[in-house]
Write an enzyme that holds these catalytic residues in place. Structure first.
Site, mmCIF file in Angstrom:
data_model
loop_
_atom_site.group_PDB
_atom_site.id
_atom_site.type_symbol
_atom_site.label_atom_id
_atom_site.label_comp_id
_atom_site.label_asym_id
_atom_site.label_seq_id
_atom_site.Cartn_x
_atom_site.Cartn_y
_atom_site.Cartn_z
ATOM 1 N N THR A 34 43.106 36.469 40.836
ATOM 2 C CA THR A 34 43.569 35.974 42.135
ATOM 3 C C THR A 34 45.083 35.851 42.143
ATOM 4 O O THR A 34 45.671 35.504 41.128
ATOM 5 C CB THR A 34 42.981 34.558 42.331
ATOM 6 O OG1 THR A 34 41.584 34.656 42.358
ATOM 7 C CG2 THR A 34 43.505 33.868 43.569
ATOM 8 N N ARG A 89 28.950 35.023 48.237
ATOM 9 C CA ARG A 89 29.653 33.985 47.452
ATOM 10 C C ARG A 89 31.118 33.864 47.904
ATOM 11 O O ARG A 89 31.808 34.849 48.091
ATOM 12 C CB ARG A 89 29.584 34.351 45.965
ATOM 13 C CG ARG A 89 30.272 33.341 45.012
ATOM 14 C CD ARG A 89 31.679 33.756 44.645
ATOM 15 N NE ARG A 89 32.252 32.917 43.583
ATOM 16 C CZ ARG A 89 33.539 32.937 43.243
ATOM 17 N NH1 ARG A 89 34.379 33.733 43.862
ATOM 18 N NH2 ARG A 89 33.988 32.157 42.286
ATOM 19 N N VAL A 90 31.558 32.636 48.059
ATOM 20 C CA VAL A 90 32.967 32.353 48.376
ATOM 21 C C VAL A 90 33.511 31.440 47.287
ATOM 22 O O VAL A 90 32.844 30.482 46.880
ATOM 23 C CB VAL A 90 33.089 31.681 49.762
ATOM 24 C CG1 VAL A 90 34.499 31.162 50.003
ATOM 25 C CG2 VAL A 90 32.697 32.665 50.864
ATOM 26 N N ASP A 107 37.161 29.461 45.452
ATOM 27 C CA ASP A 107 38.091 28.387 45.821
ATOM 28 C C ASP A 107 39.264 28.852 46.674
ATOM 29 O O ASP A 107 39.849 28.064 47.427
ATOM 30 C CB ASP A 107 38.653 27.732 44.548
ATOM 31 C CG ASP A 107 39.404 28.738 43.669
ATOM 32 O OD1 ASP A 107 38.874 29.850 43.464
ATOM 33 O OD2 ASP A 107 40.507 28.423 43.197
ATOM 34 N N THR A 111 43.964 29.619 39.972
ATOM 35 C CA THR A 111 43.281 30.864 39.662
ATOM 36 C C THR A 111 42.221 30.542 38.608
ATOM 37 O O THR A 111 42.264 29.503 37.977
ATOM 38 C CB THR A 111 44.279 31.939 39.162
ATOM 39 O OG1 THR A 111 43.570 33.161 38.904
ATOM 40 C CG2 THR A 111 44.980 31.505 37.899
ATOM 41 N N GLY A 112 41.256 31.446 38.471
ATOM 42 C CA GLY A 112 40.199 31.196 37.506
ATOM 43 C C GLY A 112 38.878 30.935 38.194
ATOM 44 O O GLY A 112 38.670 31.334 39.345
ATOM 45 N N GLY A 172 36.443 29.750 40.363
ATOM 46 C CA GLY A 172 36.585 29.030 41.611
ATOM 47 C C GLY A 172 35.627 27.878 41.767
ATOM 48 O O GLY A 172 35.976 26.839 42.364
HETATM 49 N N1 GLY Z 1 39.518 31.849 41.861
HETATM 50 C C1 GLY Z 1 38.966 32.903 42.580
HETATM 51 C C2 GLY Z 1 37.527 32.834 42.749
HETATM 52 O O1 GLY Z 1 36.846 32.170 41.964
HETATM 53 O O2 GLY Z 1 37.005 33.457 43.649
#
Ligand code: GLY
Length: 338
Positions: A200, A228-229, A231, A251-252, A254
């Protein structure tokens, strides 16, 4: 590019102009290998450190370049972060953002993005297909509606009405990666490959006038369940801005950032007086505690205070961030807690 070198350190500091004392260095390099170079107190105004932009991963370098063009000309942080993150959104070699992002389990590229400005307004889109620049659609949500968050088909219809053009976002390289993943599936695996980065882009900036903005955009977890969504489009999770205090982006994984309201937590830490690096640490420690001290995933934050002090910190080794200030733009290996 590797850890910031002494040479590049000098290059950055040489560009600071008015920042001739060591005091501003503590601010600029908090959370970097140069943290602690000076114990001198920060000047209250933070003079000499603005503008500044910080973003996640190595694609943050060209993103910062685009942002810097605006910031160095005296432009607003909001324009800078939008222009900045549009660069990886449009780059097919970046497989975690925009065009060329890795697809979901159904081989569909679905994107999430959010943006927030100094006036507290915010916009976001999620689970949107066929539009290369979700960050600009998020900005339209912010500026042309009284809504904050539009998802899926509704977001696509909104984008169409705003004049954005549809296009295929799945590149051949991403399709091949999906085929390889699909062929490797079995009823014994745990769905996702373990070695994929979540790259991200999260970006936060302060402009010459001292105003803050943030942007975050992603194709999310590779081969995720359709719908799926993560963070990144959730205000307060993937990104948050409070123009009185500071800004942060994540990032990472979510899901872990959502469950801890990660970016909001970092900014609230700063509100309580923590330096950006310490605020990132406290947010990451909360995640560590929830996983009995051993989270087996990556989460990282970049943060920026109102006076231009920065922090960047990760759970695991391997996170890099890009910092542009004083005319230099450097990729820096972040500290990690585990
Ligand atoms: N940090 C991005 C996601 O998990 O979609």
């Amino acid at each position: 590019m590797s850890k910031v070198s002494r040479r590049s350190f000098l290059k950055i500091t040489a560009g600071l102009g008015a920042a001739s004392s060591l005091a501003p260095l503590r601010s600029l390099f908090s959370g970097s290998p140069f943290a602690g170079l000076s114990a001198a107190p920060l000047p209250g105004s933070g003079a000499g450190k603005k503008p500044l932009v910080i973003s996640t991963w190595k694609h943050g370098i060209p993103a910062n370049d685009a942002a810097w063009k605006i910031l160095s000309a005296g432009g607003p942080a909001l324009d800078a972060v939008e222009a900045g993150v549009r660069v990886p959104e449009g780059d097919p070699s970046v497989n975690g953002v925009g065009y060329g992002g890795l697809p979901d389990e159904e081989c569909r590229v679905t994107l999430d993005a959010s943006i927030m400005g100094p006036d507290g307004r915010a916009g976001a889109v999620a689970f949107i297909e066929s539009y290369r620049h979700p960050i600009s659609i998020a900005r339209k949500v912010m500026e042309t509606t009284d809504h904050v968050f539009i998802v899926g088909e509704g977001a696509e219809e909104f984008a169409r009405k705003q004049g954005f053009s549809r296009e295929e976002l799945l590149t051949e390289a991403s399709r091949e990666a999906w085929v390889k993943w699909k062929q490797g599936l079995s009823d014994k695996d745990d769905w996702f490959p373990k070695d994929l980065d979540h790259d991200t882009i999260g970006m936060v900036a302060v402009d010459a006038a001292g105003n803050l903005a943030g942007a975050c955009t992603t194709s999310g977890l590779a081969f995720k369940i359709h719908g799926r969504v993560g963070d990144s489009p959730i205000i307060g999770a993937g990104m948050y801005v409070d123009n009185e205090i500071g800004a942060a982006a994540a990032t990472g994984k979510g899901e872990e950032v959502i469950k801890t309201c990660g970016s909001f937590l970092v900014v609230e830490g700063m509100r309580q007086g923590l330096a950006p690096r310490e605020a990132c640490k406290r947010a990451l420690e909360r995640i560590i505690k929830r996983h009995q001290g051993k989270p087996a995933f990556q989460v990282a934050f970049v943060a920026l205070s109102k006076d231009g002090e920065i922090g960047a910190l990760a759970l695991q080794e391997g996170f890099q961030y890009a910092l542009a200030a004083g005319g230099a733009n450097e990729l820096i290996d972040a500290e990690h807690l585990l």
